[in-house]
Each structure stands twice: as structure tokens, then as C-alpha cells.
Design an enzyme around this catalytic site. Structure first.
Site, PDB file in Angstrom:
ATOM      1  N   ASN A 211       0.875  -1.178  -0.024  1.00 24.59           N
ATOM      2  CA  ASN A 211       0.055   0.040   0.090  1.00 24.59           C
ATOM      3  C   ASN A 211       0.885   1.182   0.101  1.00 24.59           C
ATOM      4  OD1 ASN A 211       0.605   0.836   2.820  1.00 24.59           O
ATOM      5  ND2 ASN A 211      -0.575  -1.055   3.298  1.00 24.59           N
ATOM      6  N   ASP A 280      -5.310  -5.993   5.022  1.00 22.41           N
ATOM      7  CA  ASP A 280      -6.391  -6.806   5.782  1.00 22.41           C
ATOM      8  C   ASP A 280      -6.505  -8.327   5.102  1.00 22.41           C
ATOM      9  OD1 ASP A 280      -7.717  -4.935   7.348  1.00 22.41           O
ATOM     10  OD2 ASP A 280      -8.667  -4.151   5.567  1.00 22.41           O
ATOM     11  N   LYS A 290       8.954 -17.660  -8.866  1.00 23.32           N
ATOM     12  CA  LYS A 290       8.389 -16.860  -9.590  1.00 23.32           C
ATOM     13  C   LYS A 290       7.055 -17.269 -10.536  1.00 23.32           C
ATOM     14  CE  LYS A 290       9.081 -12.990 -12.886  1.00 23.32           C
ATOM     15  NZ  LYS A 290       9.872 -12.748 -14.121  1.00 23.32           N
ATOM     16  N   PHE A 324      -5.893   4.228  14.030  1.00 30.29           N
ATOM     17  CA  PHE A 324      -5.987   5.210  12.765  1.00 30.29           C
ATOM     18  C   PHE A 324      -7.146   4.659  11.844  1.00 30.29           C
ATOM     19  CE2 PHE A 324      -2.803   8.410  13.018  1.00 30.29           C
ATOM     20  CZ  PHE A 324      -2.124   8.306  14.116  1.00 30.29           C
ATOM     21  N   LYS A 338     -15.268   1.898  13.966  1.00 31.87           N
ATOM     22  CA  LYS A 338     -13.776   1.145  14.313  1.00 31.87           C
ATOM     23  C   LYS A 338     -13.519   1.216  15.791  1.00 31.87           C
ATOM     24  CE  LYS A 338     -12.037   1.349   9.883  1.00 31.87           C
ATOM     25  NZ  LYS A 338     -11.216   1.757   8.738  1.00 31.87           N
ATOM     26  N   LYS A 342     -13.346  -2.146  18.011  1.00 29.47           N
ATOM     27  CA  LYS A 342     -11.935  -2.720  18.321  1.00 29.47           C
ATOM     28  C   LYS A 342     -11.631  -2.312  19.841  1.00 29.47           C
ATOM     29  CE  LYS A 342     -10.185  -2.407  13.593  1.00 29.47           C
ATOM     30  NZ  LYS A 342      -9.116  -2.388  12.665  1.00 29.47           N
TER      31      LYS A 342
HETATM   32  N1  CTP Z   1      -5.019  -2.755  11.431  1.00 28.55           N
HETATM   33  C1  CTP Z   1      -4.766  -3.817  12.258  1.00 28.55           C
HETATM   34  N2  CTP Z   1      -4.655  -5.040  11.761  1.00 28.55           N
HETATM   35  C2  CTP Z   1      -5.543  -5.170  10.460  1.00 28.55           C
HETATM   36  C3  CTP Z   1      -5.917  -3.925   9.837  1.00 28.55           C
HETATM   37  C4  CTP Z   1      -5.850  -2.780  10.772  1.00 28.55           C
HETATM   38  O1  CTP Z   1      -4.018  -3.773  13.368  1.00 28.55           O
HETATM   39  N3  CTP Z   1      -5.149  -6.175   9.912  1.00 28.55           N
HETATM   40  C5  CTP Z   1      -5.299  -1.514  12.535  1.00 28.55           C
HETATM   41  C6  CTP Z   1      -4.490  -0.335  11.636  1.00 28.55           C
HETATM   42  O2  CTP Z   1      -3.040  -0.302  12.254  1.00 28.55           O
HETATM   43  C7  CTP Z   1      -5.457   1.056  12.190  1.00 28.55           C
HETATM   44  C8  CTP Z   1      -6.697   0.472  12.418  1.00 28.55           C
HETATM   45  O3  CTP Z   1      -6.609  -0.812  12.392  1.00 28.55           O
HETATM   46  O4  CTP Z   1      -4.983   1.499  13.180  1.00 28.55           O
HETATM   47  C9  CTP Z   1      -7.768   0.879  11.215  1.00 28.55           C
HETATM   48  O5  CTP Z   1      -7.254   0.143  10.031  1.00 28.55           O
HETATM   49  P1  CTP Z   1      -8.209   0.101   8.785  1.00 28.55           P
HETATM   50  O6  CTP Z   1      -7.706  -1.026   7.755  1.00 28.55           O
HETATM   51  O7  CTP Z   1      -8.660   1.460   8.272  1.00 28.55           O
HETATM   52  O8  CTP Z   1      -9.719  -0.660   9.744  1.00 28.55           O
HETATM   53  P2  CTP Z   1     -10.497  -1.866   9.175  1.00 28.55           P
HETATM   54  O9  CTP Z   1     -11.016  -2.241  10.610  1.00 28.55           O
HETATM   55  O10 CTP Z   1      -9.516  -3.014   8.479  1.00 28.55           O
HETATM   56  O11 CTP Z   1     -11.500  -1.415   8.565  1.00 28.55           O
HETATM   57  P3  CTP Z   1     -12.051  -1.285   6.903  1.00 28.55           P
HETATM   58  O12 CTP Z   1     -10.690  -1.988   6.122  1.00 28.55           O
HETATM   59  O13 CTP Z   1     -13.045  -2.177   6.709  1.00 28.55           O
HETATM   60  O14 CTP Z   1     -11.902   0.080   6.663  1.00 28.55           O
END
Ligand code: CTP
Length: 404
Positions: A211, A280, A290, A324, A338, A342
Site C-alpha cells: 500500500n 487486511d 516466480k 487510525f 472502528k 476494536k
Molecule cells: N489494523 C490492524 N490490523 C489489521 C488491519 C488494521 O491492526 N489487519 C489497524 C490499523 O493499524 C489502524 C486500524 O486498524 O490503526 C484501522 O485500520 P483500517 O484498515 O482502516 O480498518 P479496518 O478495521 O480494517 O476497516 P476497513 O478495512 O473495513 O476500513
């Protein structure tokens, strides 16, 4: 004599106001308290006081005209870098305007623009000039950029009027700076865990899913926490940034590796700030060799990664948790959701669709939501400055927890 100023490199900028002579006394008091005082005078200041006087008082070379210096580039960066703290005293309306506008046309303004140290302005001028909306606007602007203003005293001014604009006593200036320094070491003895950067999920030995995170926000938070005296562990995903001073960095690549590193540090931490952009999903299988191209479509199967923050929310005891939320729409609703889902104490939301916020930018535009419903919205600010506000919230929460 030991004081909070001992061995601090203070760059004292003196500008062309009548109160320039009072800066001599200030320089002397700072030196007596153990500071190493480097004076930069503007051209205007030299018509009130001599370079020689500051040189005698501070025992350091005084810089007054950058063009005289043969090694100007080295010189201006050297002082800007060396400074632990900068003081502009007296600060005329002119220097405030120049600094607020980012003008860099002499040694002092150049150093102010190049330094990362905290800057204190001590305005002293005629009351009307001080109260003029332009000056007030410039002061506001400088505060927004993270500078500190020590308000002038009221009283008789040399121009013959009574009013606000008098240069404060050295005692008051030193008391204000000392309390800032004391405040700035507020996290001594605290363990802060910060995650930053993006994760990489391998597809094969040469490819990955990643990303756009650069790690800037998380690195700025780790640097600020270390400055405040905390014991900082930075679990960093992919980032090209150098490790901030006095920070212990654990470098990882994938979400699973990040989870392992975070869990290892979690129990001993007082607060966790999860600024990392964690994938995610990851590819279900990582090819040993490869992947070669073939005709037709290639379908990748992705499986869910562990949600690290969710896991921390379930395990948490005393730890303050901050997450975040990078969003492109429905910011408030998604962020709040969120935070509750969480089990977080705070969530920092930003709109990554804006050009001045989010990934890869120097600045950010954030809203901090708190579990009790409080919400603080900040203007577009440098990530370094926002890191300070973020840590103020964390500090307050740690303190509050200590009270119960
Ligand atoms: N985060 C985490 N582990 C993951 C995904 C996210 O610890 N596998 C944490 C990120 O570091 C951030 C927060 O969760 O502090 C929010 O991340 P985000 O990807 O925006 O939230 P999600 O809960 O994954 O929601 P969505 O993807 O549905 O927006």
C-alpha cells in the site's frame, strides 16, 4: 549549576527593536544557567547593540550577516540543526511577519525555516503595532505552525505610551521556557509502542501486495514520544525513513510478522499507537518460484490477515489504545464504528482522498475521536506538529488512568 537548561544549545535570534539591549541580559542569564547560547543578529539589531557585546557575554561566535560567511550553506544548516531550542527576542513585528510568511532572506529567517527545534518568539514593540490585526494574525499563524509565543508585558513603552508591548523580564522568560522543558519530558518511565508504515504480502519471491503508506505519521509520533522521554518501540512495516533518535525499531514486512512483534511488546506497554497501514488480506499461497505468465486471467485467492488492533482490544488491561482510520467517505461514522468495534480509547481519522492529508504527504488533516464521545478536529498541519497533539491526548489518558 545544574538546571533544565544545562548544556542545551540555544539559538538566540536578536532583531532590531529597542529591547535588543534586554536580550543581552537574557543571553547572560541563559549562559549562567548552563546553556550554550549562539546569537544570530539581524542587520537591524546591530544598530542597537554590538556583536562584540554578545560575543563577550556568551563566549560563542555571533552571526550577524550570512553573506559574510564563506561557508554559508554549512553555517545556516549547522545552527538550525544544532539548536535544541530557538528564542527570538525581541521579536519585532517585521520578523513575525517574515517568519509567518516563510521568508528566508537573512541568517535568522533562514535558520528559523530550517530548524526542527521548538521556537519561542518574544514580541516587543509599540502597542499599536502589537495590537494591529496583521501582527495578531501573524502570531496566530506562527502558533498554528507550532511556535510558542511569550506574551509581552504591559507598562510604559519607550515610545512614550502605556500599553502592551514591553519586553518581559528574563526571569519570566526563563520560567516559561523551563516549564515548557519540564513539560516536554512528561513521558519519562512510560513505554510507548508505535506501529508505522505499510505491510507487504508476498505473492512469490519477487512480487507482493502493498500500500501507499510511507510511515511519516507513525515515525513522527515515535520521534515525539522519544523526545518526551518515553521508552519507544517502533514496529515498522515498509518505510524508507531513518529510525528516529532514541527509538528502538523492529522492522517487519507482513501483517503476520507485525502481529508477532506487537504482541511481544504489548504487555509491557502503557500505550499503543497503531499508525501502520496493515493489509487486511494476504495471498492464500506464496509461490516458491516466480509465477510465470500464462494465457487468460490469473485469479488470486486472498485470505484474511489477523486484525492486530482488534486482538489488542480484546487483550488489553491497562493499555491505552489508539487506532487510525484512513477513510475516503463517511469518515465520522466509520471511524467511530472502528473505535467501538476494536475496543479503542482513541481513533485518529483522516480523509485520505484529500491532497493535503494521508499517505505520502508532509501534512495531515485529522480528527481525534475519544471513547467518551469527545471529538477534536485539527486544521491542516505538519505531521510533526500533529504528533505533539496526538501525544498530548495519550499523556492525558495515561495520567487519568493513574488517578483511578
Ligand atoms: N489494523 C490492524 N490490523 C489489521 C488491519 C488494521 O491492526 N489487519 C489497524 C490499523 O493499524 C489502524 C486500524 O486498524 O490503526 C484501522 O485500520 P483500517 O484498515 O482502516 O480498518 P479496518 O478495521 O480494517 O476497516 P476497513 O478495512 O473495513 O476500513
Amino acid at each position: 549549576m545544574m538546571s533544565s537548561l544545562s548544556e542545551l544549545n540555544i539559538v538566540l535570534g536578536v532583531t532590531g527593536g529597542i529591547a535588543a539591549y534586554k536580550a543581552v541580559e537574557l543571553a547572560s542569564s541563559l549562559k549562567k544557567l548552563g546553556a550554550i547560547v549562539h546569537v544570530i543578529m539581524t542587520k537591524g539589531a546591530t544598530s542597537f547593540v554590538t556583536e562584540r557585546l554578545f560575543q563577550e557575554i556568551t563566549g560563542q561566535a555571533v552571526v550577524s550577516d550570512m553573506w559574510e560567511k564563506t561557508q554559508f550553506h554549512v553555517e545556516h544548516i549547522a545552527l538550525a540543526k544544532l539548536a535544541d531550542l530557538m528564542i527570538v527576542a525581541p521579536a519585532t513585528a517585521n520578523i513575525l511577519a517574515k517568519a509567518a510568511a516563510g521568508i528566508a532572506d537573512d541568517m535568522l529567517t533562514t535558520t528559523l525555516l530550517a530548524t526542527k527545534a521548538p521556537v519561542f518568539y518574544i514580541p516587543a514593540m509599540n502597542t499599536n503595532m502589537y495590537e494591529n490585526p496583521v501582527t495578531q494574525h501573524n502570531l496566530m499563524q506562527l502558533k498554528k505552525y507550532g511556535a510558542y509565543i511569550i506574551e509581552p508585558d504591559s507598562g510604559y513603552l519607550v515610545c512614550g505610551v502605556e500599553g502592551k508591548g514591553r519586553f518581559p523580564t528574563s526571569e519570566r522568560i526563563i520560567a516559561d521556557i523551563s516549564s515548557f522543558l519540564a513539560k516536554s519530558k512528561t513521558l519519562i518511565g512510560r513505554k510507548i509502542l508505535v506501529t508505522a508504515g505499510g505491510t507487504r504480502e508476498a505473492l512469490d519471491p519477487v512480487r507482493f501486495l502493498g500500500n501507499r503508506s510511507t510511515g511519516r505519521m507513525g515515525y513522527a509520533i515515535a520521534a515525539e514520544a522519544a523526545k518526551r522521554g518515553a521508552d519507544v518501540c517502533l514496529v515498522s512495516g515498509i518505510s524508507e525513513l531513518p529510525c528516529p533518535e532514541n527509538v528502538r525499531r523492529l522492522s517487519v514486512e507482513s501483517a503476520v510478522q507485525m502481529r508477532d512483534a506487537v504482541l511481544q511488546e504489548f504487555d509491557a506497554s502503557d500505550a499503543v499507537i497503531k499508525a501502520a497501514a496493515v493489509a487486511d488480506y494476504r495471498p492464500k499461497t506464496v509461490a516458491d518460484q516466480k509465477i510465470k505468465k500464462k494465457d487468460g486471467e490469473l485469479v488470486l485467492t486472498l485470505v484474511r490477515n489477523p486484525d492486530i488492533l482488534q486482538e489488542l482490544g480484546e487483550r488489553k488491561k491497562k493499555q491505552i489504545l489508539m487506532g487510525f482510520a484512513a477513510e475516503t467517505e463517511n469518515i465520522e461514522e466509520y471511524a467511530q464504528d472502528k473505535m467501538h468495534r476494536k475496543n479503542l480509547d482513541f481513533i485518529v481519522a483522516n480523509d485520505v482522498s484529500k491532497a493535503d492529508a494521508g499517505f505520502g504527504t508532509e501534512t495531515n488533516r485529522i480528527i481525534i475521536f475519544e471513547r467518551d464521545g469527545n471529538k477534536t478536529e485539527y486544521p491542516v498541519l505538519k505531521k510533526r506538529i500533529l504528533a505533539g497533539y496526538i501525544l498530548d491526548k495519550i499523556e492525558a489518558a495515561i495520567e487519568k488512568q493513574g488517578d483511578v
